[in-house]
Design an enzyme around this catalytic site. Structure first.
Site, short mmCIF file in Angstrom:
data_model
loop_
_atom_site.label_atom_id
_atom_site.label_comp_id
_atom_site.label_asym_id
_atom_site.label_seq_id
_atom_site.Cartn_x
_atom_site.Cartn_y
_atom_site.Cartn_z
N ASP A 29 -33.56 -35.12 11.87
CA ASP A 29 -34.92 -34.57 11.76
C ASP A 29 -34.83 -33.06 11.51
OD1 ASP A 29 -37.95 -35.66 12.87
OD2 ASP A 29 -37.65 -33.49 12.66
N ILE A 30 -35.68 -32.56 10.63
CA ILE A 30 -35.65 -31.14 10.25
C ILE A 30 -36.15 -30.23 11.38
CG2 ILE A 30 -37.99 -30.93 9.25
CD1 ILE A 30 -36.63 -29.56 6.81
N ASN A 85 -44.26 -43.70 15.61
CA ASN A 85 -45.65 -43.23 15.61
C ASN A 85 -46.40 -43.94 14.49
OD1 ASN A 85 -45.14 -41.37 17.71
ND2 ASN A 85 -44.38 -39.86 16.24
N GLY A 91 -49.99 -40.15 16.08
CA GLY A 91 -49.27 -38.92 15.80
C GLY A 91 -48.39 -38.98 14.56
N HIS A 98 -40.86 -44.93 9.98
CA HIS A 98 -39.60 -44.37 10.49
C HIS A 98 -39.49 -44.57 11.98
CE1 HIS A 98 -42.69 -41.23 10.27
NE2 HIS A 98 -42.17 -40.70 11.36
P1 5GP Z 1 -44.02 -38.45 12.54
O1 5GP Z 1 -44.84 -37.34 13.14
O2 5GP Z 1 -44.60 -38.93 11.23
O3 5GP Z 1 -43.74 -39.56 13.50
O4 5GP Z 1 -42.60 -37.84 12.25
C1 5GP Z 1 -42.25 -37.20 11.05
C2 5GP Z 1 -40.95 -36.46 11.30
O5 5GP Z 1 -40.41 -36.10 10.04
C3 5GP Z 1 -41.14 -35.17 12.10
O6 5GP Z 1 -40.33 -35.23 13.27
C4 5GP Z 1 -40.68 -34.08 11.13
O7 5GP Z 1 -39.98 -33.04 11.76
C5 5GP Z 1 -39.81 -34.84 10.14
N1 5GP Z 1 -39.78 -34.31 8.80
C6 5GP Z 1 -40.84 -33.96 8.04
N2 5GP Z 1 -40.44 -33.50 6.84
C7 5GP Z 1 -39.09 -33.57 6.84
C8 5GP Z 1 -38.08 -33.23 5.86
O8 5GP Z 1 -38.35 -32.78 4.74
N3 5GP Z 1 -36.78 -33.45 6.22
C9 5GP Z 1 -36.44 -33.94 7.44
N4 5GP Z 1 -35.13 -34.11 7.70
N5 5GP Z 1 -37.36 -34.27 8.39
C10 5GP Z 1 -38.64 -34.09 8.08
#
Ligand code: 5GP
Ligand code: ZN
Length: 112
Positions: A29-30, A85, A91, A98
């Site tokens: 995760d970034i 999520n 969220g 994912h």
């Molecule tokens: P959500 O909030 O949809 O459950 O999680 C999305 C996740 O994707 C977040 O934890 C966010 O930090 C991660 N994320 C978003 N954009 C990128 C990206 O471009 N690269 C990576 N490695 N993670 C990302």
């Protein structure tokens, strides 16, 4: 293809890849929320858990098998948390299904 995770799977957006097979791709995760914070995604674009169908059951099982494998590789022997999520109230911010794999510190319950 207007999906960040589809672009990561295709190598158009760089990522720190930890695993790949026919069905799944896993990367760091970034914006990590724990010492270990990985994302495990299906290669097939499915927007969320609310949009799966019975043909996706093997794919969904595989995501969790990959989580188990990566947790072992990351030495998360004390435990870890997997999170999916779903939708606005869940969220979810990236609309490609994912599984978050979080570990390396004690997790709290209930989550916020
Ligand atoms: P959500 O909030 O949809 O459950 O999680 C999305 C996740 O994707 C977040 O934890 C966010 O930090 C991660 N994320 C978003 N954009 C990128 C990206 O471009 N690269 C990576 N490695 N993670 C990302
Ligand atoms: Zn996608």
């Amino acid at each position: 293809m207007d999906c960040i995770f589809c672009k990561i799977i295709a190598g158009i957006i760089p990522s720190k890849k930890l695993y790949e097979d026919d069905l799944a791709y896993a990367f760091a995760d970034i914006d990590p929320k724990a010492p270990v914070h990985l994302l495990i995604v299906p290669k097939k674009h499915i927007p969320s858990l609310a949009e799966i169908d019975t043909a996706d059951i093997a794919l969904l099982g595989n995501l969790h098998a990959v989580a188990k494998k990566l947790a072992a590789e990351q030495n998360l022997s004390g435990g870890y948390r997997t999170v999916v999520n779903t939708g606005a109230d869940g969220g979810q911010t990236v609309h490609h299904l994912h599984v978050h794999l979080l570990g390396g510190r004690p997790m709290h319950w209930p989550p916020g």
